[in-house]
Design a protein around this motif. Sequence first.
Motif, PDB file in Angstrom:
ATOM      1  N   UNK A 191      -5.836  10.118   0.959  1.00 17.72           N
ATOM      2  CA  UNK A 191      -6.781  11.171   1.365  1.00 17.72           C
ATOM      3  C   UNK A 191      -6.589  11.491   2.847  1.00 17.72           C
ATOM      4  N   UNK A 192      -6.504  10.457   3.677  1.00 20.23           N
ATOM      5  CA  UNK A 192      -6.364  10.748   5.115  1.00 20.23           C
ATOM      6  C   UNK A 192      -4.985  11.356   5.411  1.00 20.23           C
ATOM      7  N   UNK A 220      -8.051   6.812  -8.403  1.00 24.04           N
ATOM      8  CA  UNK A 220      -9.479   6.468  -8.341  1.00 24.04           C
ATOM      9  C   UNK A 220     -10.124   6.518  -9.729  1.00 24.04           C
ATOM     10  N   UNK A 242       1.071   4.155  -2.806  1.00 22.40           N
ATOM     11  CA  UNK A 242       0.904   5.578  -2.472  1.00 22.40           C
ATOM     12  C   UNK A 242       2.048   6.405  -3.049  1.00 22.40           C
ATOM     13  N   UNK A 276      -5.723   4.908  -2.158  1.00 26.85           N
ATOM     14  CA  UNK A 276      -6.528   6.135  -2.312  1.00 26.85           C
ATOM     15  C   UNK A 276      -6.988   6.633  -0.939  1.00 26.85           C
ATOM     16  N   UNK A 277      -7.531   5.723  -0.146  1.00 27.11           N
ATOM     17  CA  UNK A 277      -8.042   6.111   1.177  1.00 27.11           C
ATOM     18  C   UNK A 277      -6.897   6.612   2.060  1.00 27.11           C
ATOM     19  N   UNK A 278      -5.786   5.893   2.028  1.00 31.38           N
ATOM     20  CA  UNK A 278      -4.649   6.292   2.866  1.00 31.38           C
ATOM     21  C   UNK A 278      -4.100   7.645   2.420  1.00 31.38           C
ATOM     22  N   UNK A 291      -7.217   0.776  -4.149  1.00 30.38           N
ATOM     23  CA  UNK A 291      -8.288   1.398  -3.372  1.00 30.38           C
ATOM     24  C   UNK A 291      -7.812   1.835  -1.991  1.00 30.38           C
ATOM     25  N   UNK A 292      -7.080   0.948  -1.330  1.00 28.91           N
ATOM     26  CA  UNK A 292      -6.577   1.278   0.014  1.00 28.91           C
ATOM     27  C   UNK A 292      -5.580   2.436  -0.061  1.00 28.91           C
ATOM     28  N   UNK A 341      -7.534  -4.034  -4.870  1.00 26.79           N
ATOM     29  CA  UNK A 341      -7.651  -3.762  -3.433  1.00 26.79           C
ATOM     30  C   UNK A 341      -6.568  -2.812  -2.928  1.00 26.79           C
ATOM     31  N   UNK A 353       0.831  -1.203   0.000  1.00 27.14           N
ATOM     32  CA  UNK A 353       0.000   0.000   0.000  1.00 27.14           C
ATOM     33  C   UNK A 353       0.870   1.259   0.000  1.00 27.14           C
TER      34      UNK A 353
END
Lengths: 302, 302
Positions: free
Chosen positions: B128-129, B93, B44, B124-126, B121-122, B118, B40
Amino acid sequence: MSVGIDESKRVAPESITLTLKAIEQRLDYWLPLSSEREKVSMAMRQGTLAPGKRIRPLLLLLMAQDLGGGSSTTGMLDFACAVEIIHAASLILDDMPCMDNALLRRNQPTIHCQFGEPVALLAVIALVSKAFQIISQAEGIDEKAKNSAVSELAQAIGLQGLVQGQYQDINEGHQPRSQEAIALTNHYKTSTLFCAALQMAAIATGATMTVREHLRHCSFNLGQAFQLLDDLSDGSNETGKDPHQDAGKSTWVNVFGTRKSEKQLREHLDVAYHYFAQACRHRQSTQYFVQQWFEQKLAMII
Amino acid sequence: MSVGIDESKRVAPESITLTLKAIEQRLDYWLPLSSEREKVSMAMRQGTLAPGKRIRPLLLLLMAQDLGGGSSTTGMLDFACAVEIIHAASLILDDMPCMDNALLRRNQPTIHCQFGEPVALLAVIALVSKAFQIISQAEGIDEKAKNSAVSELAQAIGLQGLVQGQYQDINEGHQPRSQEAIALTNHYKTSTLFCAALQMAAIATGATMTVREHLRHCSFNLGQAFQLLDDLSDGSNETGKDPHQDAGKSTWVNVFGTRKSEKQLREHLDVAYHYFAQACRHRQSTQYFVQQWFEQKLAMII
């Protein structure tokens, strides 16, 4: 030794009901439905407002009260909503076809089944950014506390939190794993967001670093207990999720059996209670609520 | 009337090169690679650090300078990194199989092609946060400004920003659309993040509300111009993306042709320059940089 419930210290169910109602009203406020055509906002609302336990925002508000802060202030409710919104986003994400490919959640078709994959994905992103927006705009909470809360929540989501947990789960969940490996995945999957909830209560009420450290230990154990309860519930009709979703997965329950898992759960709870007591010496509604809640759930499944 | 470039006011290329280097070093700092096993964090880094134009963070830093703030402070660089990280997350995304299903980005296989869905996607979330975490921890910027920046960026991502743009794009992009509908999608897809970048510069430097309003108008036009340039580039080998990704889509270029699109682009740029001049009366490096940049790109494709 498991701590028994002192009946006189039970948290009044009416008080919990009122708090739950306040949380849901505030979530409704933050996630308005602009029009029936707005599929993404429908998915965001559906994923968040569908009946849920709301355990994380409840813990945040109860802890804020125990720490002497106003749990009924709008700003504190906003913090609670932000945590619940991240939890809802994580459920939509975990259910996606490329993750757990789940069909049922909270007794309803999962969000991607209802709205399709693109809308589900966009709803996840919009929910995550909404949570941070809510914190940054929380009423009556000082600016520094809001920034600390953003930082805590971001940490609970990223590579040291939910994202890491989900990665380990899809990558290693179907292989044999050691007790420690399972505990570590559960830590990332569950404890980190419990931790953010309690830390945000502590931040908003200006708690000392010692209190925050106690709450950190507390939430790590609480998260493990919560995940064990979730694993123990797999296959029961009470979960509202696909039954036997964990079949073939190396969860604690599948590897060590029900009895050992329940014992482990109670051990984690006892440690959590110890740290609850350390953190809040005068008021302990959070601890009593947690005790009641777990006893009730365990009575239903064991 | 298109504004010509005053040679004496050109932004020195060496200064831009140095700023780009500073942005990339700071991105490298915020996105460390813990180990080769950490897919991940690899995704990133790959999604963010692969060679890109870095136009949004550059605009943020140049504008901060024009507004009299220190563009070389670490906190300002952090704000710039947060914007670039959100841009990178949005690209991952948008490329996903359930969205544009793109194979090539920045001359490399897209993130989901390299790491699987997967992990993409993870990541992307990581990302953003992480962007919000970076803002909340930005050095030397006051607490209130950091909260305002969180709020601006969150708005640029959500239902009034990137999420809405991507939703409209996948939903309506392949149907005939009016000029206004295309402009609205471009507004959400592109202008909102440009807007957040310039607003964050204004917030960090304590600019007045009048300046912020000028910058809002400026970025709306800048975003339209940028999206038109992107559409005009479709099919060229210079994009590093799947060629002819827009074939069959109702983009401005496909509906109104190259000449009218270029005219429209220049009109948007002129309006943007007007508001640049209104916002920064003394220093105008941002405007000169934008002029140079667009002339250079247009010369390559038209």
